[in-house]
Motif scaffolding. Structure first.
Motif, mmCIF file in Angstrom:
data_model
loop_
_atom_site.group_PDB
_atom_site.id
_atom_site.type_symbol
_atom_site.label_atom_id
_atom_site.label_comp_id
_atom_site.label_asym_id
_atom_site.label_seq_id
_atom_site.Cartn_x
_atom_site.Cartn_y
_atom_site.Cartn_z
ATOM 1 N N SER A 13 0.842 -1.202 0.000
ATOM 2 C CA SER A 13 0.000 0.000 0.000
ATOM 3 C C SER A 13 0.870 1.242 0.000
ATOM 4 N N GLN A 14 0.299 2.357 -0.469
ATOM 5 C CA GLN A 14 1.042 3.611 -0.483
ATOM 6 C C GLN A 14 1.358 4.067 0.942
ATOM 7 N N ARG A 15 0.410 3.838 1.851
ATOM 8 C CA ARG A 15 0.631 4.237 3.245
ATOM 9 C C ARG A 15 1.901 3.582 3.793
ATOM 10 N N LEU A 16 2.026 2.267 3.577
ATOM 11 C CA LEU A 16 3.172 1.551 4.133
ATOM 12 C C LEU A 16 4.459 1.903 3.374
ATOM 13 N N ARG A 17 4.344 2.180 2.077
ATOM 14 C CA ARG A 17 5.537 2.615 1.338
ATOM 15 C C ARG A 17 6.022 3.963 1.870
ATOM 16 N N ASP A 18 5.096 4.816 2.324
ATOM 17 C CA ASP A 18 5.500 6.095 2.932
ATOM 18 C C ASP A 18 6.151 5.864 4.298
ATOM 19 N N VAL A 19 5.637 4.881 5.038
ATOM 20 C CA VAL A 19 6.229 4.548 6.347
ATOM 21 C C VAL A 19 7.700 4.158 6.177
ATOM 22 N N ILE A 20 7.980 3.341 5.167
ATOM 23 C CA ILE A 20 9.359 2.857 4.970
ATOM 24 C C ILE A 20 10.182 3.799 4.096
ATOM 25 N N GLY A 75 9.210 5.712 -1.467
ATOM 26 C CA GLY A 75 9.172 6.758 -2.484
ATOM 27 C C GLY A 75 8.723 6.311 -3.863
ATOM 28 N N VAL A 76 8.074 5.151 -3.980
ATOM 29 C CA VAL A 76 7.493 4.760 -5.275
ATOM 30 C C VAL A 76 5.983 4.613 -5.097
ATOM 31 N N THR A 77 5.255 4.828 -6.196
ATOM 32 C CA THR A 77 3.796 4.747 -6.130
ATOM 33 C C THR A 77 3.298 3.599 -6.999
ATOM 34 N N GLU A 78 2.022 3.271 -6.798
ATOM 35 C CA GLU A 78 1.393 2.251 -7.635
ATOM 36 C C GLU A 78 1.418 2.694 -9.100
ATOM 37 N N GLU A 79 1.225 4.005 -9.312
ATOM 38 C CA GLU A 79 1.248 4.549 -10.682
ATOM 39 C C GLU A 79 2.618 4.304 -11.331
ATOM 40 N N ASN A 80 3.706 4.525 -10.536
ATOM 41 C CA ASN A 80 5.061 4.257 -11.050
ATOM 42 C C ASN A 80 5.176 2.805 -11.513
ATOM 43 N N GLU A 84 -4.692 -4.911 5.471
ATOM 44 C CA GLU A 84 -4.920 -4.142 4.243
ATOM 45 C C GLU A 84 -3.649 -4.066 3.385
ATOM 46 N N ASP A 85 -2.505 -3.904 4.060
ATOM 47 C CA ASP A 85 -1.223 -3.826 3.350
ATOM 48 C C ASP A 85 -0.890 -5.164 2.689
ATOM 49 N N ILE A 86 -1.231 -6.263 3.375
ATOM 50 C CA ILE A 86 -0.990 -7.601 2.818
ATOM 51 C C ILE A 86 -1.891 -7.815 1.600
ATOM 52 N N ASP A 87 -3.149 -7.429 1.721
ATOM 53 C CA ASP A 87 -4.072 -7.558 0.574
ATOM 54 C C ASP A 87 -3.628 -6.685 -0.590
ATOM 55 N N GLU A 95 14.783 10.729 14.513
ATOM 56 C CA GLU A 95 13.855 11.594 13.761
ATOM 57 C C GLU A 95 13.196 10.817 12.622
ATOM 58 N N GLU A 96 13.983 9.985 11.935
ATOM 59 C CA GLU A 96 13.446 9.182 10.829
ATOM 60 C C GLU A 96 12.417 8.163 11.333
ATOM 61 N N HIS A 97 12.660 7.623 12.523
ATOM 62 C CA HIS A 97 11.699 6.683 13.102
ATOM 63 C C HIS A 97 10.386 7.408 13.409
ATOM 64 N N HIS A 98 10.492 8.625 13.965
ATOM 65 C CA HIS A 98 9.290 9.449 14.212
ATOM 66 C C HIS A 98 8.541 9.702 12.901
ATOM 67 N N ARG A 99 9.293 10.070 11.870
ATOM 68 C CA ARG A 99 8.680 10.389 10.569
ATOM 69 C C ARG A 99 7.985 9.157 9.980
ATOM 70 N N ALA A 100 8.584 7.986 10.210
ATOM 71 C CA ALA A 100 7.974 6.740 9.726
ATOM 72 C C ALA A 100 6.594 6.563 10.365
ATOM 73 N N LEU A 101 6.538 6.756 11.686
ATOM 74 C CA LEU A 101 5.270 6.560 12.399
ATOM 75 C C LEU A 101 4.235 7.624 12.015
ATOM 76 N N GLN A 102 4.727 8.759 11.491
ATOM 77 C CA GLN A 102 3.808 9.801 11.009
ATOM 78 C C GLN A 102 3.490 9.628 9.521
ATOM 79 N N GLU A 103 4.070 8.562 8.907
ATOM 80 C CA GLU A 103 3.889 8.286 7.466
ATOM 81 C C GLU A 103 4.393 9.452 6.621
ATOM 82 N N ALA A 104 5.478 10.081 7.087
ATOM 83 C CA ALA A 104 6.051 11.242 6.383
ATOM 84 C C ALA A 104 7.281 10.806 5.592
ATOM 85 N N LYS A 105 7.408 11.330 4.379
ATOM 86 C CA LYS A 105 8.533 10.957 3.526
ATOM 87 C C LYS A 105 9.718 11.890 3.759
ATOM 88 N N THR A 106 10.919 11.371 3.524
ATOM 89 C CA THR A 106 12.143 12.174 3.585
ATOM 90 C C THR A 106 12.762 12.160 2.196
#
Length: 618
Positions: A379-386, A389-394, A424-427, A582-593
């Motif tokens: 899912s895009q949400r989990l890709r943002d967590v990790i 930086g790639v999308t389903e569209e990509n 949901e991420d597994i599906d 800081e990166e761990h915090h950003r992961a939990l906020q689903e924020a990209k770096t």
């Protein structure tokens, strides 16, 4: 072990070699192998890869360091790999010690044996090799006549489970650091000083970690209380870094094996490091900053490799070769110049968001083998967590371009058990697989095969996820079963990693020096080649945990706090702890770096902290 000369070892081995699997693993004398005069060199080093020959010979670091050490007239370097179980059994039965391939000299005769630590599941092989060589397993049992046992590689960034077996570790890139260590060894041979005095000298070299000088104490609940360095020893060991890759040593006459190896081709290292910032990826953190080689250097190296090896394929290697800024001109020039001689180019790593179908076509002109992409999460949400930086569209755009140009085989890599993952991420993995298959069908491709491979998340030291637990085995098992059920389609293949092996990998990845007795217990009870499914003995390991009163969940499944002292706290990758928090915090906020290559600095600390910089050639 009996005392054998090199000639006797060779004679004995030649007698039984036809009876073992893949005898060419054990004979040496390959094209471009280097055989130096033992009596005319000051320091004799054996480079030890703790896995079978065909795995070790595919490793670029092995090629670089073997030729680097041999480029010095005063040093000699030979190779040794872990013998497969049939060969080990025969050698033990006949009392033949482990030997180096070039000279058949027993390992015990060398001044130094250097192990590369690529994977936690190869640790028992190190003990197997030392024992087969007749070298005492424990550092304190070795005398002046025994070789120094050293180790480097990615697992040296948390080598604590090996403390007590290895004399010292080399952190970072060894091109300058290793020759300096060998010079100290040459001096030690001429003018010997007591062991501790020599180790104190070595501990002053950039990136050298001598565990003897660091003392660890523990709290009643098992967590680490403190790690203290002795006086005169660096409190924190900083990794060694090569700044200019164009000036760095690179061999263009690699050893060409008789047998097929895992990566049987020329290798060209186009760059080091990656600043994409995937939060699960240890390599992306420990190999910073990004440094590229120039096109001139790469083309000159290709010319020499083609002449010296006879291979018909050159692989452009790095953590993400598609990100190399001169990738297009380098590929085009290599193919223009060497294509008529039948030489092709391969790109081992393609990113979905930088995929260029024209580039892929250029590379795979002769035959369209499969394309491989790694969305990592469903899912895009989990890709943002990790921070992928790639999308389903990509992904769908890359798949569409590939199908239109004639590809029909696509592999997709995912991870299961990532932090914050839901059903949901597994599906989402299933949905993506089906979308890619349907896209190919709509575009009229026949014989479509979409291979889905899932590995299991292992929290690694020096990453933003180092504080995370690994998901429980039972839970991961359920997810894999669900995927097996949902991906039943003749056009989809599903491969998955063994949860039991990943669990043990997590224990050792986050382990401390209290695991060393377990490693020895498991080895003595028959464990070796733990990364090979047919050799892995889960029951023995579980019995070992029980026998020694070690709780594996404490290491693999415990969430750690930011103020916990980590077993690798005194070993530095150059990326600051503050940045990882800081990166761990950003992961939990689903924020990209963002990627700092093309944007402002993200503040990881490597460039200002170590006086190095990103070097792009395009």
């Amino acid at each position: 072990m009996n005392e054998f000369t090199a000639a006797e070892i060779r004679r004995q081995v030649e007698m039984f070699l036809p009876k073992v699997l893949k005898p060419s693993r054990y004979i040496g004398s390959e094209w471009n192998a280097i055989r130096k005069d033992w009596d005319k060199t000051d320091v004799h080093m054996a480079f030890a890869f703790p896995d079978v020959y065909e795995v070790g010979m595919s490793h670029l670091g092995t090629r670089i360091l073997y030729h680097l050490v041999n480029s010095f007239p005063e040093f000699l370097c030979e190779r040794v790999f872990t013998p497969w179980v049939d060969m080990e059994g025969t050698m033990r039965e006949k009392g033949i010690p482990l030997y180096a391939l070039e000279s058949f000299q027993p390992l015990k005769a060398f001044d130094v044996v250097g192990f590369t630590l690529q994977y936690e599941m190869s640790f028992t092989n190190i003990l197997s090799m030392l024992d087969l060589a007749g070298i005492p397993l424990h550092t304190e049992e070795r005398g002046p006549e025994d070789p120094w046992i050293i180790a480097g590689g990615p697992c040296a960034f948390n080598p604590e489970p090996l403390v007590g077996f290895i004399d010292f570790f080399l952190l970072g890139e060894s091109e300058e650091q290793l020759p300096e260590v060998l010079r100290l060894m040459a001096e030690q041979k001429k003018n010997p000083v007591p062991r501790q005095e020599f180790l104190r000298k070595v501990a002053q070299v950039q990136g050298v970690y001598v565990p003897d000088f660091y003392h660890v104490s523990y709290k009643p609940d098992g967590r680490i209380e403190k790690i203290e360095a002795e006086d005169g020893i660096p409190a924190v060991v900083e990794k060694a870094i090569v700044q200019d890759l164009d000036q760095a040593f690179f061999p263009t006459n690699p050893v060409v094996p008789y047998m097929e190896i895992v990566h049987d081709r020329m290798m060209l290292e186009v760059m080091r490091g990656c600043s994409r910032g995937c939060r699960f990826c240890q390599a992306g953190m420990i190999y910073r900053p990004v440094r590229e080689r120039s096109t001139e250097t790469l083309l000159k190296q290709t010319e020499e490799l083609v002449r010296s090896t006879g291979y018909d394929e050159v692989a452009l290697t790095s953590l993400s070769s598609g990100d190399y800024t001169c990738i297009q001109p380098v590929i085009e020039t290599i193919l223009e110049k060497h294509g008529p001689e039948g030489v092709g180019v391969s790109l081992p790593s393609l990113r979905v968001d930088s995929f260029d179908v024209g580039l892929a076509e250029t590379v795979q002109k002769t035959r369209k083998s499969g394309l491989t992409f790694a969305p990592e999460a469903g899912s895009q949400r989990l890709r943002d967590v990790i921070n992928k930086g790639v999308t389903e569209e990509n992904l769908l755009a890359a798949a569409e371009a590939a199908f239109k140009k004639g590809w029909s085989t696509i592999k997709l890599y995912f991870m299961v058990g990532l932090p914050t993952e839901t059903q949901e991420d597994i599906d989402g993995i299933v949905d993506l697989a089906k979308k890619v298959v349907n896209l190919g069908t709509q575009l009229g491709r026949r014989n479509i095969t979409v291979t889905i491979s899932t590995s299991i998340f292992v929290p690694k030291p020096h990453t933003p996820f180092q504080w995370e637990p690994q998901e429980a085995k039972a839970s991961v098992d359920l997810k894999q079963r669900h995927l097996r059920e949902k991906l039943r389609d003749r056009r989809i293949k599903y491969n998955y990693h063994d949860v039991k092996t990943s669990y043990l990998e997590a224990v050792f990845a986050k382990g401390d020096r209290r695991l060393a007795p377990l490693l020895e217990w498991a080895y003595k009870h028959g464990c070796r080649f733990d990364g090979w499914s047919e050799q892995f003995r889960e029951g023995v390991w579980m019995e070992g945990f029980k026998e020694l009163g070690i709780d594996p969940h404490f290491y693999a499944n415990r969430a750690m706090d930011y103020d916990d002292i980590l077993p690798w706290e005194h070993l530095e990758s150059g990326v600051t702890k503050q940045f990882l928090v800081e990166e761990h915090h950003r992961a939990l906020q689903e924020a990209k770096t963002i990627d700092c290559r093309y944007n402002e600095c993200t503040g990881c600390g490597i460039c200002p902290g170590r006086g190095v910089q990103i070097e792009l050639k395009g």
